[in-house]
Scaffold this motif. Structure first.
Motif, PDB file in Angstrom:
ATOM      1  N   VAL A  29     -30.588 -13.718 -88.963  1.00 50.45           N
ATOM      2  CA  VAL A  29     -31.108 -12.734 -88.013  1.00 50.45           C
ATOM      3  C   VAL A  29     -32.629 -12.803 -87.983  1.00 50.45           C
ATOM      4  O   VAL A  29     -33.250 -12.739 -86.917  1.00 50.45           O
ATOM      5  CB  VAL A  29     -30.633 -11.309 -88.384  1.00 50.45           C
ATOM      6  N   GLY A  30     -33.233 -12.957 -89.163  1.00 47.81           N
ATOM      7  CA  GLY A  30     -34.683 -13.111 -89.229  1.00 47.81           C
ATOM      8  C   GLY A  30     -35.159 -14.323 -88.448  1.00 47.81           C
ATOM      9  O   GLY A  30     -36.152 -14.247 -87.699  1.00 47.81           O
ATOM     10  N   ILE A  31     -34.440 -15.439 -88.594  1.00 46.53           N
ATOM     11  CA  ILE A  31     -34.783 -16.651 -87.841  1.00 46.53           C
ATOM     12  C   ILE A  31     -34.624 -16.411 -86.338  1.00 46.53           C
ATOM     13  O   ILE A  31     -35.436 -16.855 -85.525  1.00 46.53           O
ATOM     14  CB  ILE A  31     -33.897 -17.829 -88.299  1.00 46.53           C
ATOM     15  N   ALA A  32     -33.547 -15.696 -85.955  1.00 47.31           N
ATOM     16  CA  ALA A  32     -33.304 -15.407 -84.540  1.00 47.31           C
ATOM     17  C   ALA A  32     -34.440 -14.597 -83.938  1.00 47.31           C
ATOM     18  O   ALA A  32     -34.853 -14.824 -82.791  1.00 47.31           O
ATOM     19  CB  ALA A  32     -31.977 -14.661 -84.383  1.00 47.31           C
ATOM     20  N   PHE A  33     -34.985 -13.642 -84.695  1.00 45.73           N
ATOM     21  CA  PHE A  33     -36.101 -12.826 -84.198  1.00 45.73           C
ATOM     22  C   PHE A  33     -37.370 -13.648 -84.035  1.00 45.73           C
ATOM     23  O   PHE A  33     -38.217 -13.350 -83.183  1.00 45.73           O
ATOM     24  CB  PHE A  33     -36.369 -11.657 -85.147  1.00 45.73           C
ATOM     25  N   LEU A  34     -37.506 -14.699 -84.850  1.00 43.01           N
ATOM     26  CA  LEU A  34     -38.716 -15.520 -84.805  1.00 43.01           C
ATOM     27  C   LEU A  34     -38.675 -16.592 -83.711  1.00 43.01           C
ATOM     28  O   LEU A  34     -39.696 -17.207 -83.413  1.00 43.01           O
ATOM     29  CB  LEU A  34     -38.932 -16.201 -86.169  1.00 43.01           C
ATOM     30  N   GLN A  35     -37.485 -16.811 -83.132  1.00 43.37           N
ATOM     31  CA  GLN A  35     -37.366 -17.838 -82.106  1.00 43.37           C
ATOM     32  C   GLN A  35     -38.083 -17.439 -80.817  1.00 43.37           C
ATOM     33  O   GLN A  35     -38.228 -16.259 -80.508  1.00 43.37           O
ATOM     34  CB  GLN A  35     -35.886 -18.123 -81.806  1.00 43.37           C
ATOM     35  N   LYS A  36     -38.517 -18.454 -80.082  1.00 38.48           N
ATOM     36  CA  LYS A  36     -39.157 -18.209 -78.791  1.00 38.48           C
ATOM     37  C   LYS A  36     -38.135 -17.597 -77.834  1.00 38.48           C
ATOM     38  O   LYS A  36     -36.981 -18.011 -77.792  1.00 38.48           O
ATOM     39  CB  LYS A  36     -39.684 -19.535 -78.223  1.00 38.48           C
ATOM     40  N   ASN A  37     -38.546 -16.594 -77.073  1.00 43.46           N
ATOM     41  CA  ASN A  37     -37.658 -15.869 -76.165  1.00 43.46           C
ATOM     42  C   ASN A  37     -36.452 -15.305 -76.929  1.00 43.46           C
ATOM     43  O   ASN A  37     -35.304 -15.435 -76.488  1.00 43.46           O
ATOM     44  CB  ASN A  37     -37.181 -16.772 -75.026  1.00 43.46           C
ATOM     45  N   SER A  38     -36.716 -14.694 -78.049  1.00 49.35           N
ATOM     46  CA  SER A  38     -35.658 -14.166 -78.906  1.00 49.35           C
ATOM     47  C   SER A  38     -34.790 -13.141 -78.180  1.00 49.35           C
ATOM     48  O   SER A  38     -35.284 -12.298 -77.431  1.00 49.35           O
ATOM     49  CB  SER A  38     -36.276 -13.505 -80.147  1.00 49.35           C
ATOM     50  N   ASP A  39     -33.465 -13.253 -78.394  1.00 49.78           N
ATOM     51  CA  ASP A  39     -32.529 -12.286 -77.820  1.00 49.78           C
ATOM     52  C   ASP A  39     -31.839 -11.499 -78.939  1.00 49.78           C
ATOM     53  O   ASP A  39     -30.792 -10.892 -78.724  1.00 49.78           O
ATOM     54  CB  ASP A  39     -31.491 -12.994 -76.944  1.00 49.78           C
TER      55      ASP A  39
END
Length: 311
Positions: A57-67
């Motif tokens: 989840v932490g990685i997902a928040f750090l992604q560009k255009n995070s959903d």
């Protein structure tokens, strides 16, 4: 898709195969923890899901255009995520680990890989069509492979307990549900978001039952090494590598390469834990892997035909 000679495609192949090997070895690590360190499958699953899910989840928040936050905005999506977390993620993890506890990592992993047959059965019923010849051949191979694996060719006895066989098949059914159910969510949100939240939620729900804060088993350097391997390499890095490979080489090719997982689990279990795995076991494993290959190639061919018709 990029040409096979491109470095990006080669890296995609390497990441997909690596994720399968990491998953296979994590099953053997789990067997080690259950047999030699007295850890409980449900306890281990709850920690695996919470820790790896939180990191994803932490990685997902750090992604560009995070959903990662957007998935919580629509009640329908929230309900689907909760169902997937409990009936998909928790179920597929627990049935697999409990199957390992009842038998061994090699047998449990191979039995779980009969899951694609349940996927075929579901879509055959849903689309009201009879299976095609390739699917019948795959069914025959899957049944034959399972028979060799659990009976060694004998019609009168099993080489694993009936309970282990039952939970192995439950693991395969859970894998089928895990594969089918989140398709709608994955069309809207990134795989890291869906998988990460499902793991975290599933782990938290399971913790109500397992009470993971109560430390169990024997904890030494071997226990910590196997535990951390399962969390980091067998879950976080494996899932991230697989999810990174899919956009590069395609979901079906990536899934096909993941057939390496049962081989990795069997090889490591035999070498490390001295699990008895004879010629008939390897033959049964080969039959089931051929099943996965045939179904994946068949799905790929069917997808290509649909694409041609759409043009």
């Amino acid at each position: 898709m990029p040409r096979l000679t491109s470095s990006k495609t080669v890296s995609g192949f390497i990441m997909a195969i690596s994720s399968a090997i990491f998953w296979g070895i994590s099953g053997t690590c789990a067997q080690f923890l259950f047999e030699q360190k007295q850890l409980n499958p449900a306890w281990l699953v709850s920690w695996r899901l919470m820790l790896a899910g939180g990191l994803l989840v932490g990685i997902a928040f750090l992604q560009k255009n995070s959903d990662a936050a957007a998935i919580w905005k629509k009640p329908k999506d929230i309900l689907q995520l909760l169902v997937f977390a409990v009936l998909g993620m928790v179920t597929v993890q627990y049935t697999y680990f409990y199957s390992i506890d009842l038998s061994n990592a090699a047998t449990a992993t191979v039995l779980q890989y009969t899951g694609p047959m349940f996927v075929v059965a579901f879509y055959a019923i849903k689309n009201r069509r009879w299976p095609i010849m390739l699917e019948y051949a795959s069914l025959f191979l899957a049944i034959g492979g399972t028979f060799l694996l659990v009976t060694h060719g004998s019609f009168s006895s099993l080489v694993i307990s009936e309970k282990a066989l039952l939970w192995g098949f439950l693991s395969a059914v859970a894998l089928a549900f895990y594969t089918i159910y989140p398709v709608v969510l994955l069309r809207k949100y990134s795989a890291a978001t869906v998988t990460g939240w499902a793991m975290l939620i599933g782990g938290l729900v399971l913790s109500v039952w397992t009470q993971p804060w109560e430390v169990i088993g024997v904890w030494d350097i071997g226990t910590w090494s196997a535990f951390l391997y399962i969390i980091l390499f067998g879950t976080l890095i494996a899932f991230y590598s697989f999810l990174t490979a899919v956009p590069v080489i395609g979901a079906q090719t990536a899934s096909l390469l993941c057939s390496v997982e049962p081989l990795a689990a069997a090889a490591v279990a035999v070498i490390w834990l001295n699990v008895p795995f004879g010629g008939l076991d390897w033959l049964g494993t080969l039959f089931i892997l051929i099943t996965v290959v045939l179904l994946t190639l068949g799905a790929k061919k069917e997808g290509a035909k649909k694409l041609e018709k759409s043009h």
